[in-house]
Every structure is written in structure tokens, then in C-alpha cells.
Design an enzyme around this catalytic site. Structure first.
Site, mmCIF file in Angstrom:
data_model
loop_
_atom_site.group_PDB
_atom_site.id
_atom_site.type_symbol
_atom_site.label_atom_id
_atom_site.label_comp_id
_atom_site.label_asym_id
_atom_site.label_seq_id
_atom_site.Cartn_x
_atom_site.Cartn_y
_atom_site.Cartn_z
ATOM 1 N N ARG A 92 -27.311 34.271 24.620
ATOM 2 C CA ARG A 92 -26.621 33.195 23.912
ATOM 3 C C ARG A 92 -26.238 32.030 24.820
ATOM 4 O O ARG A 92 -26.475 30.866 24.492
ATOM 5 C CB ARG A 92 -25.327 33.736 23.267
ATOM 6 C CG ARG A 92 -25.561 34.750 22.224
ATOM 7 C CD ARG A 92 -24.366 35.714 22.140
ATOM 8 N NE ARG A 92 -24.746 36.903 21.437
ATOM 9 C CZ ARG A 92 -25.500 37.875 21.960
ATOM 10 N NH1 ARG A 92 -25.926 37.807 23.206
ATOM 11 N NH2 ARG A 92 -25.835 38.909 21.245
ATOM 12 N N THR A 93 -25.593 32.366 25.933
ATOM 13 C CA THR A 93 -25.019 31.299 26.765
ATOM 14 C C THR A 93 -26.127 30.440 27.372
ATOM 15 O O THR A 93 -26.059 29.206 27.340
ATOM 16 C CB THR A 93 -24.137 31.912 27.867
ATOM 17 O OG1 THR A 93 -23.286 32.895 27.277
ATOM 18 C CG2 THR A 93 -23.304 30.870 28.549
ATOM 19 N N LYS A 147 -35.868 37.557 48.624
ATOM 20 C CA LYS A 147 -36.316 37.570 50.030
ATOM 21 C C LYS A 147 -35.132 37.416 50.978
ATOM 22 O O LYS A 147 -35.303 37.166 52.165
ATOM 23 C CB LYS A 147 -37.310 36.435 50.263
ATOM 24 C CG LYS A 147 -38.545 36.508 49.389
ATOM 25 C CD LYS A 147 -39.405 35.253 49.603
ATOM 26 C CE LYS A 147 -40.379 35.064 48.467
ATOM 27 N NZ LYS A 147 -40.966 33.715 48.463
ATOM 28 N N ARG A 170 -23.931 31.424 35.833
ATOM 29 C CA ARG A 170 -23.491 32.793 35.511
ATOM 30 C C ARG A 170 -23.795 33.670 36.712
ATOM 31 O O ARG A 170 -24.881 33.601 37.299
ATOM 32 C CB ARG A 170 -24.207 33.342 34.289
ATOM 33 C CG ARG A 170 -23.912 34.837 34.115
ATOM 34 C CD ARG A 170 -24.301 35.378 32.812
ATOM 35 N NE ARG A 170 -23.451 34.866 31.754
ATOM 36 C CZ ARG A 170 -23.465 35.340 30.506
ATOM 37 N NH1 ARG A 170 -24.256 36.336 30.190
ATOM 38 N NH2 ARG A 170 -22.679 34.828 29.592
ATOM 39 N N HIS A 194 -14.932 33.262 31.303
ATOM 40 C CA HIS A 194 -16.099 32.802 30.529
ATOM 41 C C HIS A 194 -15.557 31.729 29.587
ATOM 42 O O HIS A 194 -15.441 31.918 28.374
ATOM 43 C CB HIS A 194 -16.697 33.982 29.765
ATOM 44 C CG HIS A 194 -18.045 33.725 29.162
ATOM 45 N ND1 HIS A 194 -18.639 32.482 29.143
ATOM 46 C CD2 HIS A 194 -18.925 34.565 28.536
ATOM 47 C CE1 HIS A 194 -19.819 32.578 28.540
ATOM 48 N NE2 HIS A 194 -20.011 33.827 28.168
#
Ligand code: CP
Length: 314
Positions: free
Chosen positions: A64-65, A92, A114, A142
Site C-alpha cells: 500500500r505505502t 554487496k 521504509r 508510520h
């Protein structure tokens, strides 16, 4: 001379709600109404962010976000670059700082971040020097989810003032619960956080306008909105719950529990849902559910946040 304003200084970032006044938060929700009208037009596009490049930097999965932020930025004519950690040189051994410095060298104007670690969005703000929107960091915050939750409740009742919102579930691991506990009282609502004692951190009771209870009936009694939270089993390394069935028996948001709420109460869930665990399917799909409305509102609210942070700045 500039007219006096109660909005306060415009924050450079949206990392949490610490520097956001109730007046500015209300302005942001008001502006989401305008964005919602844009999304209802045959051509869902405005030039507000033309010439700007927005990077969605996701170090943890999202549906969703990420999708709603990318659509929000594109609907406002920004260029969007999508950074997916799993397909990057992080594998890496490249550090977060080097990664952000590389992206910033490509002239990114703003980041949407996020990350599984609390505080990571603050680090991106420091390393990039650009506006950063926290799209969920660890268990901490959030903020755009809480804003779209507030917007959805306000859409239903006209105002948050004097409302009671019950949030039930895995409060311990929930950045959504923390952000809502920070935001909703700023907008005049009372918040009741509820879950088993092992998933209900006592320190949250110190927040203004927030109470805690382990009794779901007490939490829901007279509530105007009831939010179920996902049981975050990936963050639980044993010991928090006797069994999932026992959790469902006591804490599931279902028809019987909902009857304790105010008549006309709405049901929310930030998603993704564990159907028939923290919420029964009939309630998730029932007439009191506003879960898909939350998803829909996410786009308008995120357009408003991008506009607020990026338009009119040097
Ligand atoms: N509510 C929420 O953050 O959902 P996603 O993980 O799908 O973005």
C-alpha cells in the site's frame, strides 16, 4: 507584514509528529480533500511537482505505502525513482550512508523511506540533506498511515474532536499504533490501546489522551472507531502469546466485540490483514468496515503530504 499564523514553522520532514502543530495537521487533512477531488477527475494529474525527483527507498516490503506514494508523486507530475533494497548493492555490503549519497548524487529532491530499523528515516534525512517522509521505520513511526486513518475517521464523523478510537492487537510491535497514539489526541480524539499484557508496553500510557487496557470490551465500549492491528509474527521470537487461537478467542475484532462499540462505529485495519486471526472476515468485509476506504484515502493524503513538504520551498 505577514499575518500571524497558528500553523507554526513548516517542518522540513515528516518523520513523526513531534514538530507538527494541530493546526498544520488539520491543514494537511483539509488539503487531502482537494487532492481527493483531483483523483475524481477524468484526468488525474496536476503539475504541482513538475521538475522534482522523488525517490521511494524501501528497505522492507510494502504494497500500500509504496504503490500509493509512487502514484501520488506521479499524479503530481514528479519523476519517481524506485529503490528496492533487495535488488541493490546493499547485498554487496554497501552502507545506508553510501547508498543515500549515491542516490542524492543523481539529484533526488526528496525521499520516502521504509526501513526495518527505528530511526533509519532520520539517518536518511541527515545523509541526504533533503526532505524525508518516513514510510515506516521499525516499531517507531508510520506517520502517513496515521494521517490516512485520521482522515478516514474525519470523513465519517466530520471531526476527530471528542471521538474515542480503540486500537486492538499487537501494540508492542506496531508503528501504526504509536503514530496514531501521537496524532489522534493532537486532533482532539481519545485513544484506547488494547492487547495482551505482553504486547502492551506500559510506557505508552504516558502519552496525552491515551489509555491502556488488556480488556477488549472495555477498549471498545462507546468507541466511534475500532482498529484491529496485524499480529506481527515475524517480529515475535516466541514468548508473547500462548497460542494464536487463544489470541483470536480473546482479542479478535468480530461481530460480538463490535456490538459493544457506539452505534455507527467504523472498523479500520492498516493492512495487511491476517483474516480470521485479529479480525473476522465478516467484519473486515462488513458494512462498518472502512478498510478499503483507508487504502483509497492513502493516495490523497500522501499527495497532500508531498505538496506540503515540497511545494513553495526554495
Ligand atoms: N499499512 C501498510 O503500511 O501497508 P504496507 O506494508 O502494504 O505498505
Amino acid at each position: 507584514m505577514t499575518a500571524p499564523t497558528t500553523l507554526g514553522t513548516r517542518p522540513r520532514h515528516l518523520l513523526d509528529f513531534a514538530h507538527w502543530t494541530p493546526e498544520r495537521l488539520t491543514a494537511l487533512l483539509d488539503n487531502a480533500d482537494t487532492m481527493s477531488q483531483v483523483l475524481d477527475r477524468p484526468v488525474r494529474k496536476v503539475p504541482a511537482l513538475q521538475g522534482l525527483t522523488v525517490c521511494t527507498a524501501f528497505f522492507e516490503n510494502s504494497t500500500r505505502t509504496r504503490v500509493s506514494f509512487e502514484l501520488a508523486a506521479r499524479r503530481m507530475s514528479a519523476d519517481v525513482v524506485s529503490f528496492a533494497a533487495g535488488a541493490s548493492s546493499l547485498s554487496k555490503g554497501e552502507s545506508l550512508r553510501d547508498t543515500v549519497e549515491v542516490l542524492t548524487a543523481y539529484k533526488v529532491d526528496a525521499y520516502i523511506v521504509r526501513h526495518p530499523a527505528s530511526g533509519a528515516a532520520h539517518l536518511v534525512a541527515r545523509y541526504s540533506g533533503k526532505p524525508v517522509i518516513n514510510a515506516g521505520d521499525g516499531r517507531r513511526a508510520h506517520p502517513t498511515q496515521a494521517l490516512l486513518d485520521a482522515y478516514t475517521i474525519r470523513q465519517e464523523f466530520g471531526s476527530l474532536e471528542g471521538l474515542t478510537v480503540a486500537i486492538i492487537g499487537d501494540i508492542r510491535h506496531s508503528r501504526v499504533a504509536r503514530s496514531n497514539a501521537e496524532l489522534l489526541p493532537k486532533l482532539g480524539a481519545r485513544v484506547r490501546l488494547c492487547g495482551p499484557a505482553t504486547l502492551l508496553p506500559a510506557d505508552l500510557a504516558a502519552l496525552p489522551g491515551v489509555t491502556l487496557t488488556t480488556d477488549p470490551r472495555e477498549a471498545v465500549r462507546g468507541a466511534h472507531a475500532v482498529m484491529a492491528l496485524r499480529l506481527q509474527q515475524e517480529r515475535m521470537a516466541g514468548g508473547y502469546l500462548a497460542s494464536l487461537q487463544e489470541y483470536a478467542d480473546h482479542y479478535q475484532v468480530n461481530g460480538a466485540l463490535l456490538r459493544e462499540a457506539e452505534a455507527g462505529a467504523i472498523v479500520l485495519h492498516p493492512g495487511p490483514m491476517n483474516r480470521d486471526l485479529e479480525i473476522s472476515s465478516d467484519v473486515a468485509d462488513g458494512e462498518q468496515s472502512r478498510i478499503l476506504r483507508q487504502v483509497e484515502n492513502g493516495q490523497a493524503v500522501r499527495m497532500s503530504v508531498l505538496y506540503h513538504l515540497l511545494v513553495g520551498r526554495e
